[in-house]
Design a protein around this motif. Structure first.
Motif, PDB file in Angstrom:
ATOM      1  N   ASN A 132      52.176  32.089  40.602  1.00 16.21           N
ATOM      2  CA  ASN A 132      51.415  33.243  40.125  1.00 16.21           C
ATOM      3  C   ASN A 132      52.329  34.408  39.770  1.00 16.21           C
ATOM      4  O   ASN A 132      52.124  35.078  38.763  1.00 16.21           O
ATOM      5  CB  ASN A 132      50.408  33.688  41.190  1.00 16.21           C
ATOM      6  CG  ASN A 132      49.190  32.794  41.202  1.00 16.21           C
ATOM      7  OD1 ASN A 132      48.980  32.013  40.268  1.00 16.21           O
ATOM      8  ND2 ASN A 132      48.390  32.888  42.242  1.00 16.21           N
ATOM      9  N   LYS A 135      54.042  33.793  36.525  1.00 20.30           N
ATOM     10  CA  LYS A 135      53.127  33.958  35.402  1.00 20.30           C
ATOM     11  C   LYS A 135      52.889  35.442  35.114  1.00 20.30           C
ATOM     12  O   LYS A 135      52.910  35.858  33.955  1.00 20.30           O
ATOM     13  CB  LYS A 135      51.813  33.255  35.713  1.00 20.30           C
ATOM     14  CG  LYS A 135      50.883  33.246  34.554  1.00 20.30           C
ATOM     15  CD  LYS A 135      50.102  31.971  34.456  1.00 20.30           C
ATOM     16  CE  LYS A 135      49.439  31.937  33.091  1.00 20.30           C
ATOM     17  NZ  LYS A 135      48.436  30.914  32.972  1.00 20.30           N
ATOM     18  N   THR A 136      52.678  36.241  36.177  1.00 18.27           N
ATOM     19  CA  THR A 136      52.391  37.652  35.923  1.00 18.27           C
ATOM     20  C   THR A 136      53.613  38.396  35.384  1.00 18.27           C
ATOM     21  O   THR A 136      53.476  39.433  34.770  1.00 18.27           O
ATOM     22  CB  THR A 136      51.918  38.385  37.194  1.00 18.27           C
ATOM     23  OG1 THR A 136      52.927  38.242  38.189  1.00 18.27           O
ATOM     24  CG2 THR A 136      50.619  37.822  37.710  1.00 18.27           C
ATOM     25  N   LEU A 137      54.787  37.845  35.616  1.00 14.73           N
ATOM     26  CA  LEU A 137      55.979  38.518  35.086  1.00 14.73           C
ATOM     27  C   LEU A 137      56.375  37.967  33.729  1.00 14.73           C
ATOM     28  O   LEU A 137      57.378  38.351  33.166  1.00 14.73           O
ATOM     29  CB  LEU A 137      57.142  38.417  36.077  1.00 14.73           C
ATOM     30  CG  LEU A 137      56.899  39.109  37.423  1.00 14.73           C
ATOM     31  CD1 LEU A 137      58.117  38.993  38.306  1.00 14.73           C
ATOM     32  CD2 LEU A 137      56.533  40.575  37.234  1.00 14.73           C
TER      33      LEU A 137
ATOM     34  N   LYS B  46      41.871  38.300  38.691  1.00 19.58           N
ATOM     35  CA  LYS B  46      42.724  37.108  38.577  1.00 19.58           C
ATOM     36  C   LYS B  46      42.454  36.377  37.265  1.00 19.58           C
ATOM     37  O   LYS B  46      43.378  35.871  36.614  1.00 19.58           O
ATOM     38  CB  LYS B  46      42.470  36.153  39.754  1.00 19.58           C
ATOM     39  CG  LYS B  46      43.402  36.380  40.934  1.00 19.58           C
ATOM     40  CD  LYS B  46      43.121  35.387  42.032  1.00 19.58           C
ATOM     41  CE  LYS B  46      44.339  34.549  42.343  1.00 19.58           C
ATOM     42  NZ  LYS B  46      44.120  33.668  43.497  1.00 19.58           N
ATOM     43  N   ALA B  49      44.044  38.280  34.536  1.00 21.10           N
ATOM     44  CA  ALA B  49      45.499  38.090  34.542  1.00 21.10           C
ATOM     45  C   ALA B  49      45.900  36.669  34.152  1.00 21.10           C
ATOM     46  O   ALA B  49      47.085  36.352  34.063  1.00 21.10           O
ATOM     47  CB  ALA B  49      46.063  38.417  35.919  1.00 21.10           C
ATOM     48  N   GLY B  50      44.926  35.800  33.944  1.00 21.20           N
ATOM     49  CA  GLY B  50      45.248  34.432  33.525  1.00 21.20           C
ATOM     50  C   GLY B  50      45.646  33.537  34.677  1.00 21.20           C
ATOM     51  O   GLY B  50      46.181  32.449  34.469  1.00 21.20           O
ATOM     52  N   LEU B  51      45.403  33.967  35.922  1.00 18.75           N
ATOM     53  CA  LEU B  51      45.791  33.145  37.067  1.00 18.75           C
ATOM     54  C   LEU B  51      44.664  32.217  37.498  1.00 18.75           C
ATOM     55  O   LEU B  51      44.852  31.341  38.328  1.00 18.75           O
ATOM     56  CB  LEU B  51      46.179  34.042  38.245  1.00 18.75           C
ATOM     57  CG  LEU B  51      47.350  34.982  37.981  1.00 18.75           C
ATOM     58  CD1 LEU B  51      47.610  35.853  39.198  1.00 18.75           C
ATOM     59  CD2 LEU B  51      48.596  34.201  37.607  1.00 18.75           C
ATOM     60  N   ASN B  71      50.438  37.275  27.404  1.00 20.37           N
ATOM     61  CA  ASN B  71      50.826  37.069  28.798  1.00 20.37           C
ATOM     62  C   ASN B  71      52.091  37.857  29.151  1.00 20.37           C
ATOM     63  O   ASN B  71      52.218  38.394  30.240  1.00 20.37           O
ATOM     64  CB  ASN B  71      51.035  35.568  29.035  1.00 20.37           C
ATOM     65  CG  ASN B  71      51.126  35.248  30.513  1.00 20.37           C
ATOM     66  OD1 ASN B  71      50.334  35.748  31.298  1.00 20.37           O
ATOM     67  ND2 ASN B  71      52.110  34.455  30.885  1.00 20.37           N
ATOM     68  N   MET B  74      51.433  41.713  29.927  1.00 16.73           N
ATOM     69  CA  MET B  74      50.585  42.228  31.003  1.00 16.73           C
ATOM     70  C   MET B  74      51.130  41.750  32.345  1.00 16.73           C
ATOM     71  O   MET B  74      51.905  40.803  32.408  1.00 16.73           O
ATOM     72  CB  MET B  74      49.138  41.765  30.823  1.00 16.73           C
ATOM     73  CG  MET B  74      48.942  40.275  30.911  1.00 16.73           C
ATOM     74  SD  MET B  74      47.204  39.909  30.602  1.00 16.73           S
ATOM     75  CE  MET B  74      47.140  38.202  31.051  1.00 16.73           C
ATOM     76  N   THR B  75      50.712  42.411  33.404  1.00 23.07           N
ATOM     77  CA  THR B  75      51.190  41.998  34.715  1.00 23.07           C
ATOM     78  C   THR B  75      50.207  42.421  35.793  1.00 23.07           C
ATOM     79  O   THR B  75      49.241  43.126  35.510  1.00 23.07           O
ATOM     80  CB  THR B  75      52.594  42.562  34.994  1.00 23.07           C
ATOM     81  OG1 THR B  75      53.136  41.908  36.133  1.00 23.07           O
ATOM     82  CG2 THR B  75      52.532  44.053  35.286  1.00 23.07           C
ATOM     83  N   MET B  76      50.473  41.921  36.988  1.00 21.66           N
ATOM     84  CA  MET B  76      49.561  42.204  38.091  1.00 21.66           C
ATOM     85  C   MET B  76      50.380  42.398  39.365  1.00 21.66           C
ATOM     86  O   MET B  76      51.365  41.702  39.590  1.00 21.66           O
ATOM     87  CB  MET B  76      48.619  41.000  38.244  1.00 21.66           C
ATOM     88  CG  MET B  76      47.674  41.081  39.411  1.00 21.66           C
ATOM     89  SD  MET B  76      46.304  39.930  39.133  1.00 21.66           S
ATOM     90  CE  MET B  76      45.554  39.925  40.744  1.00 21.66           C
TER      91      MET B  76
END
Lengths: 229, 235, 298
Positions: A132, A135-137, B46, B49-51, B71, B74-76
């Motif tokens: 995860n 992916k977020t980075l 989530k 965020a694509g998770l 993707n 953006m971030t989380m």
């Protein structure tokens, strides 16, 4: 007890004597087991990681099969490989029987499920979070895989050491497919088995001690590696 | 980044935990999502965020489906962030390394952001030696360093010390004002939502009960559930 | 103290050194040896293409050390590298039957003759013999030596009837077969708590016998090699029925195209030659003062 004491003396004598034969046996053991561990790792690390972070059909069944294969008896693996690569077997043309390549094949088959299972277990714990984060980075698939390997390096390394330990200490598979041929396929464990059957306990203990010392070195390095974290 | 949510549902173990017919988050908005536990807030962000994948429906980012370009933009930041098993510096530099940025520029940008966030002194420390607040600041710096146009914060300041909360709020506010990014912030802290957000959405039972400007939702809620929640939160 | 970096690089260096070293040893050595012999101008030119020969033999033959004594001489002369695979007699014959070995050196005459009669082997030649002995505790509580003298069956009968401990190989080896044939001759079905079927190699069985203060049938070579470490002594020897004839057989080359019949024939020819026979007779003399194998090729 006398045998163990004499074995220790004999092992020191053997190692100091710089006898070519014993070093050749030790090095062949290391060569065969390290090579099979490395080949296994190349297959097992990606497979174990993917199994740990992906959902797919029949996953639970596959994991049960994998766990079963982690406990495969070496003699069974040896026998199956023997039947495939013997002269009259389906792969007889490759002329692999009684070679170090045959021993590497058998040990690779033996060790791959072990490393896969242990890497899977390690990934199951923390893999999801790492995936995860990647992916977020903004990591792509390859970069995610590289990050997973990097972050799980300790459990991967421990899995490889376990696999190597299994390979270097098994005797059943290498005895059958290698044949314990002097100067060719004689490794530490087959030498021990042979010396025992010859009643030469001190020599068997001497090589057993060498095997233990090598394990100790490898495990000490692993320990240092983990402590450093 | 403009976010358009359409007919989104999520079913988990035969239970519908999310059902959002339509919701629009315009570009450059700072949205706070509030609501009780189990309201579906985390599941929603989530999915954004694509998770996680929705069971039905879709989300459009600047009128496009999710792709690698979106993707990367953006971030989380999570409530319990994962820090890489390396130094603080390498943690913050990692998103830039992923984008093949050269070493000198990485160095300049990392030094700039750790200076702004007051964590320059930590840069050579190993990530696992940090306190909760320090770790959270590192995670935020790592998220902001590549200038994402959508920043999602999922309870990112929960369970850390007050001074760290304020430092993080300042950094987030500063980032919002300088970069005109879209920010979605899940929080249980209504005062924080009031301090930072310009719009607020109240979620309950998997749906968005009501939304509007912060003042509208917090001071003049129209739905009973919202009123009860806000009353309890201020007690 | 080690730093993590140091430990890491040390580990890396050690592993790679080991791998390279072992690669070098594991892979190149056998070939190097062969090349050495091929390039040696003093060597007789041998017109055999395939220089790898698989000899299947019994564990006791290999354990005696005889092959390590004579085969290097053969290799030096011919450049043929004999790979010795030591298994039980049954397995050795099975390997021949399946075409997995090129030549067999075993000691179970009846089975060998059957092997040739069934078309698995070309021809069987006598090579040498050694002899079996019955060993037992020094005190010999059953007075076997006194009562039986040279007669092996008499001795075994005495042990059986007086509930003496008898350790059997129990592994279908040549020695085991020999022992069973002697029981058959006596009309005795060996069983009971005092008949131990070990399922192990000769050396291990001798050690067990010594520990249990029992009796066992062993080949002389293995006993001699362990004589200093054990207390058991020879109880019966010299009975003609205890002679153990070794035969050599080339596996029928029509079984598969990988069988190296040319080299097998060369080995047989060499082992039956005056030189081969003389070497066999010399083996063991310097260490034990007696030959372990008596050459008797016709």
């Amino acid at each position: 007890m006398r045998e163990i004491y004499e074995g220790i003396i004999k092992s020191i004598e053997l190692l100091l004597s710089l006898d070519g034969e014993i070093y050749r046996i030790i090095l062949l053991s290391l060569y065969v087991s390290l090579t099979s561990t490395l080949i296994s790792a190349l297959i097992a690390i990606p497979v174990g990681i993917v199994m740990g972070i992906k959902k797919f059909p029949f996953k639970q069944g596959m994991i049960r099969v994998l766990y079963t294969f982690m406990g495969l008896p070496p003699v069974i693996v040896g026998l199956v490989v023997y039947l495939f690569i013997r002269r009259s077997g389906p792969l007889g043309n490759l002329e692999l029987i009684f070679t170090s390549a045959a021993m590497i094949i058998a040990q690779t088959l033996l060790v791959t499920p072990i490393i896969t299972g242990l890497v899977y277990n390690g990934t199951k714990e923390g893999g999801e979070k790492i995936k995860n984060l990647a992916k977020t980075l903004g990591a792509n698939k390859t970069q995610t895989m590289i990050l997973l390997i990097k972050e799980l390096r300790i459990s991967i390394f421990a899995a490889m050491v376990s696999g190597y330990g299994r390979a270097v200490s098994e005797v059943g598979a290498v005895m059958i497919v290698g044949g314990n041929i002097r100067h060719h396929t004689r490794v530490m464990t087959t030498t021990i088995a042979m010396n025992h059957s010859m009643g030469q306990t001190d020599m068997a203990i001497a090589i057993g001690i060498v095997l233990l010392i090598l394990s100790f070195i490898v495990n000490s390095l692993l320990y240092r590696f983990q402590q450093g974290e | 980044m403009d976010i358009q949510i359409k007919n989104l549902t999520k079913t988990y173990n035969n239970r519908k935990i999310l059902a959002i017919d339509g919701f629009h988050i315009p570009s450059k908005s700072f949205l706070g999502i509030i609501g009780p536990n189990g309201a579906g807030k985390s599941t929603l962000v989530k999915i954004i965020a694509g998770l996680d994948t929705p069971s039905t429906g879709c989300i459009l980012y600047n009128h496009e489906g999710l792709n690698q370009r979106i993707n990367r933009n953006m971030t989380m930041v999570f409530q319990k962030p994962y820090l890489l098993r390396t130094t603080v510096y390498n943690n913050i530099a990692y998103p830039l390394k992923l984008r093949n940025i050269n070493k000198e520029e990485i160095h300049t940008r990392v030094q700039k952001i750790i200076g702004e966030m007051g964590i320059a002194g930590l840069q050579h420390q190993k990530a696992w030696t940090l306190s909760g607040g320090e770790g959270q600041k590192v995670a935020l710096a790592r998220a902001l360093i590549f200038n994402p146009s959508l920043l999602i914060l999922d309870e990112a300041t929960a369970n850390i010390d007050p001074s760290s909360i304020y430092a993080m709020e300042d950094a987030i506010k500063c980032y919002y004002e300088n970069n005109h990014a879209t920010i979605i912030m899940v929080t249980h802290n209504i005062k924080q939502a009031k301090r930072l957000c310009n719009t607020v959405a109240f979620m309950n039972g998997g749906v968005i009960e009501e939304s509007g400007t912060s003042d509208e939702v917090i001071y003049n809620p129209t739905k009973e559930a919202t009123k009860t929640f806000i009353k309890e939160a201020f007690l | 103290m080690f730093s993590r970096k140091k430990a890491k690089s040390l580990l890396f260096i050690m592993l790679s050194t080991l791998l390279i070293l072992s690669l070098a040893i594991g892979c190149t050595n056998p070939n190097d040896e062969k090349n050495e012999f091929n390039e040696n101008p003093d060597n007789k030119e041998i017109a055999v293409e395939n220089k790898d020969l698989i000899l299947s033999t019994t564990t006791s033959t290999e354990n005696s050390g005889l092959l390590d004594y004579i085969l290097p001489v053969f290799q030096e002369e011919t450049g043929i590298e004999v790979k010795v695979v030591a298994v039980g007699t049954g397995q050795a014959l099975k390997m021949g039957e399946d075409g997995e070995a090129d030549v067999l050196l075993v000691h179970a005459k009846a089975s060998e003759e059957e092997f040739v009669a069934n078309g698995h082997g070309v021809e069987r030649y006598d090579v040498m013999y050694n002899d079996f002995i019955l060993i037992g505790p020094k005190e010999d509580p059953l007075k076997v030596k006194e009562a039986a003298g040279k007669n092996i069956t008499e001795a075994m009968k005495l042990i059986f009837e007086n509930n003496g401990t008898f350790v059997s190989r129990g592994d279908d080896s040549g020695t085991h077969k020999k022992e069973l044939s002697l029981w058959r001759e006596l009309g005795i079905e060996p069983e009971g708590d005092n008949y131990i079927s070990a399922g192990q190699g000769m050396g291990a069985v001798i050690q067990m016998t010594d520990e249990m203060k029992g009796y066992t049938l062993t080949d002389r070579a293995t006993y001699l090699s362990m004589m200093e470490e054990i207390e058991a002594v020879i109880v019966v020897e010299g009975d003609e029925r205890l002679f153990n004839q070794y035969g050599i057989i080339a596996v029928d080359p029509s079984k598969n195209d990988k069988i190296n019949n040319e080299a097998a024939n060369l080995l047989i020819e060499w082992i039956l030659s005056e030189k081969g026979q003389k070497l066999i007779g010399e083996f063991g003399k310097d260490k034990y003062g007696q030959s372990l194998f008596i050459p008797n090729a016709k």
